[in-house]
Design an enzyme around this catalytic site. Structure first.
Site, short mmCIF file in Angstrom:
data_model
loop_
_atom_site.label_atom_id
_atom_site.label_comp_id
_atom_site.label_asym_id
_atom_site.label_seq_id
_atom_site.Cartn_x
_atom_site.Cartn_y
_atom_site.Cartn_z
N SER A 1 -39.41 -0.72 -20.64
CA SER A 1 -39.08 -1.02 -19.25
C SER A 1 -40.33 -0.98 -18.39
O SER A 1 -41.27 -0.22 -18.68
CB SER A 1 -38.08 0.04 -18.77
OG SER A 1 -38.00 0.05 -17.37
N LYS B 1 -38.63 6.45 -22.41
CA LYS B 1 -39.19 5.15 -22.82
C LYS B 1 -40.66 5.30 -23.20
O LYS B 1 -41.13 4.73 -24.18
CB LYS B 1 -39.04 4.13 -21.69
CG LYS B 1 -37.62 3.70 -21.40
CD LYS B 1 -37.04 2.90 -22.55
CE LYS B 1 -35.58 2.54 -22.34
NZ LYS B 1 -34.93 2.01 -23.52
N TYR C 1 -35.55 9.48 -17.80
CA TYR C 1 -35.27 8.17 -18.43
C TYR C 1 -36.59 7.45 -18.73
O TYR C 1 -36.84 7.02 -19.86
CB TYR C 1 -34.39 7.30 -17.52
CG TYR C 1 -34.38 5.85 -17.94
CD1 TYR C 1 -33.73 5.45 -19.10
CD2 TYR C 1 -35.06 4.87 -17.19
CE1 TYR C 1 -33.75 4.12 -19.51
CE2 TYR C 1 -35.09 3.55 -17.60
CZ TYR C 1 -34.42 3.17 -18.75
OH TYR C 1 -34.46 1.87 -19.16
P1 NAD Z 1 -26.21 -1.10 -21.75
O1 NAD Z 1 -25.84 0.30 -21.42
O2 NAD Z 1 -25.34 -2.19 -21.28
O3 NAD Z 1 -26.41 -1.26 -23.33
C1 NAD Z 1 -26.83 -0.20 -24.16
C2 NAD Z 1 -25.86 -0.13 -25.34
O4 NAD Z 1 -26.26 0.92 -26.21
C3 NAD Z 1 -24.43 0.18 -24.91
O5 NAD Z 1 -23.57 -0.76 -25.51
C4 NAD Z 1 -24.17 1.59 -25.44
O6 NAD Z 1 -22.82 1.78 -25.81
C5 NAD Z 1 -25.11 1.63 -26.63
N1 NAD Z 1 -25.59 2.98 -27.01
C6 NAD Z 1 -26.14 3.93 -26.21
N2 NAD Z 1 -26.47 5.02 -26.94
C7 NAD Z 1 -26.12 4.75 -28.22
C8 NAD Z 1 -26.19 5.49 -29.43
N3 NAD Z 1 -26.67 6.74 -29.49
N4 NAD Z 1 -25.75 4.89 -30.58
C9 NAD Z 1 -25.24 3.64 -30.56
N5 NAD Z 1 -25.13 2.91 -29.43
C10 NAD Z 1 -25.57 3.45 -28.27
O7 NAD Z 1 -27.71 -1.31 -21.22
P2 NAD Z 1 -28.58 -2.64 -21.10
O8 NAD Z 1 -28.80 -2.91 -19.67
O9 NAD Z 1 -28.03 -3.68 -21.98
O10 NAD Z 1 -29.97 -2.09 -21.67
C11 NAD Z 1 -30.34 -2.25 -23.02
C12 NAD Z 1 -31.67 -1.57 -23.23
O11 NAD Z 1 -32.64 -2.12 -22.34
C13 NAD Z 1 -31.65 -0.06 -22.96
O12 NAD Z 1 -32.47 0.58 -23.91
C14 NAD Z 1 -32.27 0.04 -21.57
O13 NAD Z 1 -32.90 1.29 -21.37
C15 NAD Z 1 -33.29 -1.09 -21.60
N6 NAD Z 1 -33.62 -1.59 -20.26
C16 NAD Z 1 -32.63 -1.99 -19.42
C17 NAD Z 1 -32.95 -2.41 -18.13
C18 NAD Z 1 -31.87 -2.82 -17.17
O14 NAD Z 1 -32.13 -2.82 -15.96
N7 NAD Z 1 -30.66 -3.18 -17.61
C19 NAD Z 1 -34.29 -2.47 -17.72
C20 NAD Z 1 -35.29 -2.09 -18.62
C21 NAD Z 1 -34.93 -1.65 -19.91
N1 UFG Z 2 -31.65 -1.21 -3.79
C1 UFG Z 2 -31.02 -1.19 -2.57
N2 UFG Z 2 -29.70 -0.87 -2.54
C2 UFG Z 2 -28.98 -0.59 -3.66
C3 UFG Z 2 -29.64 -0.61 -4.91
C4 UFG Z 2 -30.99 -0.91 -4.93
O1 UFG Z 2 -31.63 -1.45 -1.54
O2 UFG Z 2 -27.78 -0.29 -3.56
C5 UFG Z 2 -33.07 -1.60 -3.85
C6 UFG Z 2 -34.00 -0.56 -4.45
O3 UFG Z 2 -34.45 0.32 -3.47
C7 UFG Z 2 -35.10 -1.46 -5.03
C8 UFG Z 2 -34.35 -2.74 -5.44
O4 UFG Z 2 -33.16 -2.73 -4.68
O5 UFG Z 2 -36.04 -1.79 -4.03
C9 UFG Z 2 -34.01 -2.80 -6.93
O6 UFG Z 2 -33.32 -1.61 -7.29
P1 UFG Z 2 -32.60 -1.46 -8.71
O7 UFG Z 2 -31.94 -0.13 -8.74
O8 UFG Z 2 -31.75 -2.65 -8.97
O9 UFG Z 2 -33.81 -1.55 -9.73
P2 UFG Z 2 -35.09 -0.62 -9.87
O10 UFG Z 2 -36.27 -1.54 -9.80
O11 UFG Z 2 -35.07 0.51 -8.96
O12 UFG Z 2 -34.88 -0.02 -11.32
C10 UFG Z 2 -34.70 -0.85 -12.45
C11 UFG Z 2 -33.87 -0.12 -13.50
C12 UFG Z 2 -34.61 1.10 -13.97
C13 UFG Z 2 -35.96 0.69 -14.45
C14 UFG Z 2 -36.71 -0.07 -13.37
C15 UFG Z 2 -38.02 -0.58 -13.86
O13 UFG Z 2 -32.65 0.28 -12.97
O14 UFG Z 2 -33.92 1.66 -15.04
O15 UFG Z 2 -35.93 -1.19 -12.97
O16 UFG Z 2 -37.80 -1.43 -14.94
F1 UFG Z 2 -36.64 1.81 -14.77
#
Ligand code: NAD
Ligand code: UFG
Length: 338
Positions: free
Chosen positions: A124, A152, A148
């Site tokens: 991330s 990572k 978190y």
């Molecule tokens: P998500 O929660 O929708 O998907 C994660 C999946 O992993 C879920 O289906 C959950 O049930 C499964 N899971 C969690 N722990 C597990 C375990 N111990 N064993 C088996 N399954 C397990 O999340 P997502 O948004 O699809 O994110 C996927 C990956 O990308 C994550 O590792 C997350 O940290 C990373 N990521 C997400 C974002 C974002 O904003 N969505 C940004 C950067 C990185």
């Molecule tokens: N924001 C609002 N109102 C809300 C939610 C968010 O104003 O209700 C703003 C935040 O302050 C930020 C922007 O919208 O400026 C984006 O916020 P998000 O929560 O959607 O995303 P972030 O960039 O804060 O975080 C995301 C993931 C994290 C990850 C990070 C960097 O949620 O897990 O991107 O990859 F670590």
């Protein structure tokens, strides 16, 4: 190819599984369904015309993972499984380190037992902490501000150590910026549990009438309109990046670290206005205090992904909002409960 996908029932996983199936791969999903619904994979099968096999298994379960590997005989693993809520990770750090860090170590050990040494990992942009400049390059200093993010970063370090000790591995660390949107069919999308933490699902839930108004966290940042700027990337572009990275990894051993973003910064207010255009309605919002831990500006330099993978994001902000809105409008309460 045969691909084992951990966390494949989740938001990014389900979109990637769809593209893998459409590209002709055999897909086995390992997911404990702790943050997902098996309906996502049923719909993926409907869209692809064929199904992935689902093992409802925790990646920490040694015996069940051995069974899944024996059955799948994968050529490569894509590792999405993990917990991802920043606030929750501050309250329950041990759960995050156990699930994300120990879970990844258990997965790597299972891969070694089954002699599978090609892995794509979901990292991330959070590993850049509060970046000293934008756009962000892969060699910028790394840091974490919450458990978190630290999970990572720890996993990245573990993967670098593993590769140093065993250079026959082929490992891809993909640093996602802000994934948003949904498949253009409106059949699969992001289905957060409870109140959304992230901006876009919050905005679509306001647009559909589930929530009253968006709180804009901070309007005094050093950005053009004072609100936070992020690099939003369409989840289908992100999924496509995984297919390109997989092709790259399968060419031979190595360690790839790559940003997946668009390179464009979008402010909170720009995002709300884009969603108003997509939904054809005004979206109530109010300016509030900054959210602790947020940075002002975060967007990628996507040059390395373009150069090494031949990948660039092709869907613009209007497409992200149109697709996110279609998903929310057609599934106002997300997936039906199992
Ligand atoms: P998500 O929660 O929708 O998907 C994660 C999946 O992993 C879920 O289906 C959950 O049930 C499964 N899971 C969690 N722990 C597990 C375990 N111990 N064993 C088996 N399954 C397990 O999340 P997502 O948004 O699809 O994110 C996927 C990956 O990308 C994550 O590792 C997350 O940290 C990373 N990521 C997400 C974002 C974002 O904003 N969505 C940004 C950067 C990185
Ligand atoms: N924001 C609002 N109102 C809300 C939610 C968010 O104003 O209700 C703003 C935040 O302050 C930020 C922007 O919208 O400026 C984006 O916020 P998000 O929560 O959607 O995303 P972030 O960039 O804060 O975080 C995301 C993931 C994290 C990850 C990070 C960097 O949620 O897990 O991107 O990859 F670590």
């Amino acid at each position: 190819m045969r691909i084992l996908v951990t966390g494949g029932a989740g938001y990014i996983g389900s979109h990637t599984v769809l593209l893998l199936l459409q590209a002709g791969h055999q897909v086995v999903v390992v997911d404990n369904l702790s943050n997902s619904n098996p309906e996502a994979l049923r719909r993926v099968a409907e869209l692809a015309g064929r199904a992935a096999t689902l093992h409802e298994v925790d990646i920490l379960d040694h015996a069940a993972m051995d069974h899944a590997f024996t059955e799948a005989q994968p050529d490569a693993v894509i590792h999405f499984a993990g917990l991802k809520a920043v606030g929750e990770s501050v309250r329950e750090p041990m759960r995050y380190y156990r699930n994300n860090v120990a879970g990844t170590v258990a997965l790597l050990e299972a891969m070694e037992r089954h002699q599978v040494r090609t892995l794509l990992f979901s990292s991330s942009a959070t590993v850049y902490g509060d970046p000293h400049a934008v756009p962000i390059l892969e060699d910028f200093p790394l840091s974490a501000t919450n458990p978190y993010g630290r999970s990572k970063l720890m996993i990245e370090e573990i993967l670098r150590d593993l590769h140093r000790s065993a250079p026959e591995w082929s490992i891809g660390i993909l640093r996602y910026f802000n994934p948003v949107g949904a498949h253009e069919s409106g059949r699969i999308g992001e289905d957060p549990n409870g109140l959304p933490n992230n901006l876009l699902p919050y905005v679509t839930q306001v647009a559909v009438g589930r929530l009253p108004a968006v709180s804009v966290y901070g309007s005094d940042y050093p950005t053009p309109d004072g609100t936070g700027v992020r690099d939003y990337i369409h989840v289908v572009d992100l999924a496509d990046g995984h297919l390109r990275a997989l092709d790259y990894l399968l060419r031979g051993p190595g360690l790839l670290t790559c940003n997946l973003g668009t390179g464009k910064g979008v402010s909170v207010l720009e995002m709300i206005h884009a969603m108003e255009r997509a939904a054809g309605k005004s979206i109530p919002c109010r300016l509030t205090e900054r959210r602790p831990g947020d940075v002002a500006l975060c967007y990628a330099d996507p040059g390395r992904a373009r150069q090494l993978l031949g990948w660039t994001a092709s869907r613009d902000l209007d497409a992200m909002c149109a697709d996110a809105w279609r998903w929310q409008r057609d599934n106002p309460d997300g997936y039906p409960s199992a």
